[in-house]
Design a protein around this motif. Structure first.
Motif, PDB file in Angstrom:
ATOM      1  N   GLY A 133     -21.087 -31.057   8.131  1.00 17.31           N
ATOM      2  CA  GLY A 133     -20.678 -32.024   9.057  1.00 17.31           C
ATOM      3  C   GLY A 133     -19.281 -32.572   8.655  1.00 17.31           C
ATOM      4  N   GLU A 134     -18.538 -32.128   7.702  1.00 15.20           N
ATOM      5  CA  GLU A 134     -17.056 -32.718   7.777  1.00 15.20           C
ATOM      6  C   GLU A 134     -16.272 -31.807   6.715  1.00 15.20           C
ATOM      7  OE1 GLU A 134     -17.362 -36.607   6.036  1.00 15.20           O
ATOM      8  OE2 GLU A 134     -18.100 -35.802   4.127  1.00 15.20           O
ATOM      9  N   TRP A 135     -15.106 -31.827   7.069  1.00 15.33           N
ATOM     10  CA  TRP A 135     -14.042 -30.915   5.860  1.00 15.33           C
ATOM     11  C   TRP A 135     -12.817 -31.525   5.490  1.00 15.33           C
ATOM     12  CZ3 TRP A 135      -9.317 -28.897   6.636  1.00 15.33           C
ATOM     13  CH2 TRP A 135      -8.967 -27.943   5.835  1.00 15.33           C
ATOM     14  N   SER A 136     -12.351 -31.456   4.376  1.00 16.12           N
ATOM     15  CA  SER A 136     -10.975 -31.911   4.081  1.00 16.12           C
ATOM     16  C   SER A 136     -10.413 -30.963   3.361  1.00 16.12           C
ATOM     17  CB  SER A 136     -11.115 -33.458   3.701  1.00 16.12           C
ATOM     18  OG  SER A 136     -11.627 -33.562   2.440  1.00 16.12           O
ATOM     19  N   GLY A 137      -8.936 -30.726   3.519  1.00 15.74           N
ATOM     20  CA  GLY A 137      -8.284 -29.989   2.895  1.00 15.74           C
ATOM     21  C   GLY A 137      -7.002 -29.666   3.400  1.00 15.74           C
ATOM     22  N   GLU A 138      -6.440 -28.535   2.901  1.00 16.68           N
ATOM     23  CA  GLU A 138      -5.151 -28.244   3.462  1.00 16.68           C
ATOM     24  C   GLU A 138      -4.912 -26.771   4.348  1.00 16.68           C
ATOM     25  OE1 GLU A 138      -1.227 -27.296   0.672  1.00 16.68           O
ATOM     26  OE2 GLU A 138      -1.810 -29.396   0.720  1.00 16.68           O
TER      27      GLU A 138
END
Length: 458
Positions: A228-233
Motif C-alpha cells: 500500500g506504500e513505498w519509499s525509496g530512490e
C-alpha cells in the motif's frame, strides 16, 4: 300529421340534448383531468430542487415556481415580466441579459453561470438553462428554464483549485498514474524536473516516458500493491535524456470497495544533492589518501602503493626517489609559511609533470617528497632521480618575488628478486638523500649497494 312531426322534433331535441350533456360531461372530465394534471405538474415542479420558470417567445417571464420566491424573497408579481433581473449580481447581470436576449432572438439553447442574490442578501452561484418548446411548424411557443444552485460545487472547485495551486507551488514532482502506468495527474513540479508538460504526458505510459527499461517501476508497483506504500530512490530520465535521481514516496489509491485504482507519487529531485554528496565523499576519500595542500598522495597511500608494487609476483625492479628541498627553512623564515606553501605547491606540480604513467608521487611531510616507480636496473632508477632533481631546480614567483628552488634526491633500487619492505626501501632512499645533500646538494645520487651504506652521486 302535425302531432307526429312534433313528436319527431321532440325526440330530436332530446337526442341532441343528451349528446350535449354527454359532451359537457366529457369536457368537465377533461377540465378536471387538466386541472388535476396541472396541479400535479405544479406540485412536481415545486418539489424540484431547482428554480423553474416559463417565458413567452419574446422572453417575457410568465411563471416561476415556489423555489424562486423562497430563494429571492420576491413575490410572483414582482418577478414576472423582466422583474427577474434585479437579483442578479451586478457583475453578472449584463452578461445574463445579453445571453438571454441572444437566445430569444436565435432560438438557441440558453446556458450560463451567474450569481443570484438570496433573500438574506448573500449570493449563490447558479447554472441557468432554458430550452424552447416549438410548435409543429417550428415556431417557438414557450421557453422552459431552470436555475440550479451550484454554490457548493463552486466552493469545492475553489478548494480543488487551491489544492492544485499548492501542488504546483511545491518543488516536488507530484503525479498520479493508473495501474497500467498511464499518467492521470502531472503537476508543475513534475514539469520543471522532468521537462514534459501535463498536456504532453496525460494518458501516456510513465514507463515509456521516464523509465525505458521498466524494471525499476515494475518493482515499485509490485511493492506498492503488496504493502500500500513505498519509499525509496529512483533513477529516471528527463525529456532531454539526462538522468534524474529522485526520492519517491508512493501511496496506493483505492476505490470505495477497497480495490486498487491508482498510485500517488511524490518525488523529490535529489540529483544535485547526490552529486554534492559524491563530490564530498570523493573529497573525504582524497583527504584520507592525499595531501591536502599539494594534492599528491600522502604517506598512507604511498606505503600502500609501494607494498602492492613490491608484492607483485612478476614485477620489475622498483625505484624509490626521496626528495628533500634545499634551504627550504630560509623561505619560511624570510617570507613566512604562506610563501613556503606556495613553493611546495610549485614543486608538487613540477613532480606531477615529470613522473611517468604508473609512478606515484607523494608528499610525506614538510618539504619531503617521495616518487615510486618501476625500473629495470640501478641506472634507470638513477635517471629517474636526475629527472626529478632537474624538474624541481629553477625559480618560482612567491609573493611577487622570484625564489630559487632546488632539491636533493636520494634513490634506492630493489631488483625483481630482492625481498624488502616498503619502510626499509624508503629509509634507504632517505639515507642516500642525506649523503647527496652533504656532498652535492641540488643533485641526485643512488646507493652503491644496500649493504655499503654509501651513495653514488650522479
Amino acid at each position: 300529421m302535425l302531432v307526429r312531426e312534433l313528436e319527431q322534433q321532440v325526440q330530436e331535441l332530446e337526442r341532441r340534448n343528451a349528446e350535449l350533456r354527454r359532451e359537457l360531461a366529457e369536457r368537465a372530465r377533461e377540465a378536471e383531468a387538466s386541472r388535476v394534471a396541472e396541479a400535479e405538474l405544479r406540485l412536481m415542479v415545486d418539489a424540484m430542487p431547482q428554480i423553474v420558470w416559463i417565458a413567452r417567445p419574446d422572453g417575457w417571464h410568465v411563471y416561476f415556481n415556489q423555489n424562486w420566491m423562497d430563494f429571492t424573497g420576491l413575490t410572483l408579481e414582482e418577478s414576472l415580466g423582466d422583474g427577474w433581473n434585479p437579483p442578479f449580481h451586478p457583475e453578472d447581470r449584463g452578461a445574463a441579459a445579453v445571453a438571454w436576449e441572444q437566445a430569444t432572438r436565435t432560438g438557441e439553447r440558453y446556458e450560463i453561470e451567474y450569481r443570484l442574490r438570496r433573500f438574506d442578501g448573500s449570493y449563490h452561484w447558479m447554472l441557468g438553462r432554458a430550452i424552447p418548446l416549438r410548435s409543429d411548424s417550428g415556431e417557438i411557443v414557450k421557453w422552459f428554464g431552470t436555475c440550479t444552485d451550484i454554490e457548493e460545487l463552486k466552493q469545492a472547485q475553489a478548494r480543488i483549485g487551491d489544492q492544485a495551486r499548492l501542488l504546483d507551488l511545491t518543488q516536488d514532482a507530484i503525479l498520479v498514474q493508473d495501474l497500467e502506468h498511464r499518467v492521470v495527474l502531472w503537476n508543475q513540479g513534475a514539469e520543471r524536473i522532468l521537462g514534459w508538460s501535463a498536456e504532453e504526458v496525460r494518458g501516456r505510459s510513465l514507463v515509456q516516458l521516464i523509465a525505458p527499461d521498466g524494471d525499476q517501476l515494475a518493482s515499485v508497483m509490485d511493492r506498492l500493491l503488496e504493502r500500500g506504500e513505498w519509499s525509496g530512490e529512483l533513477t529516471v530520465v528527463d525529456k532531454a535524456g539526462a538522468e534524474v535521481v529522485m526520492e519517491g514516496r508512493w501511496n496506493l489509491l483505492r476505490h470505495d470497495d477497497g480495490t486498487p485504482r491508482a498510485a500517488l507519487a511524490v518525488n523529490t529531485d535529489v540529483t544535485e544533492r547526490r552529486r554534492v554528496e559524491a563530490a564530498l565523499l570523493h573529497a573525504l576519500e582524497a583527504r584520507a589518501t592525499h595531501d591536502t595542500l599539494t594534492g599528491l598522495a600522502n604517506r598512507a597511500l604511498l606505503f600502500d602503493q609501494l607494498e602492492l608494487l613490491l608484492g607483485q609476483r612478476h614485477r620489475t625492479g622498483v625505484a624509490v626517489a626521496f626528495i628533500d628541498l634545499d634551504a627550504f627553512k630560509s623561505v619560511n623564515d624570510r617570507w613566512g609559511h604562506r610563501a613556503g606553501d606556495q613553493v611546495l605547491v610549485h614543486v608538487a606540480e613540477r613532480l606531477r609533470e615529470t613522473i611517468r604513467q604508473g609512478d606515484v608521487a607523494a608528499r610525506i611531510g614538510g618539504d619531503e617528497f617521495v616518487v615510486v616507480g618501476a625500473a629495470d636496473d640501478p641506472e634507470t632508477a638513477l635517471r629517474l632521480g636526475e629527472r626529478l632533481a632537474d624538474a624541481v631546480a629553477g625559480t618560482t614567483v612567491v609573493e611577487g618575488r622570484e625564489v630559487a628552488v632546488s632539491a636533493s634526491v636520494g634513490v634506492a633500487f630493489v631488483g625483481r628478486d630482492e625481498v624488502v619492505g616498503a619502510d626499509d626501501l624508503i629509509s634507504r632512499a632517505d639515507s642516500v638523500m642525506y649523503d647527496v645533500k652533504r656532498h652535492a646538494a641540488g643533485g641526485a645520487g643512488i646507493e652503491d649497494a644496500p649493504a655499503a651504506g654509501g651513495a653514488r652521486p650522479a
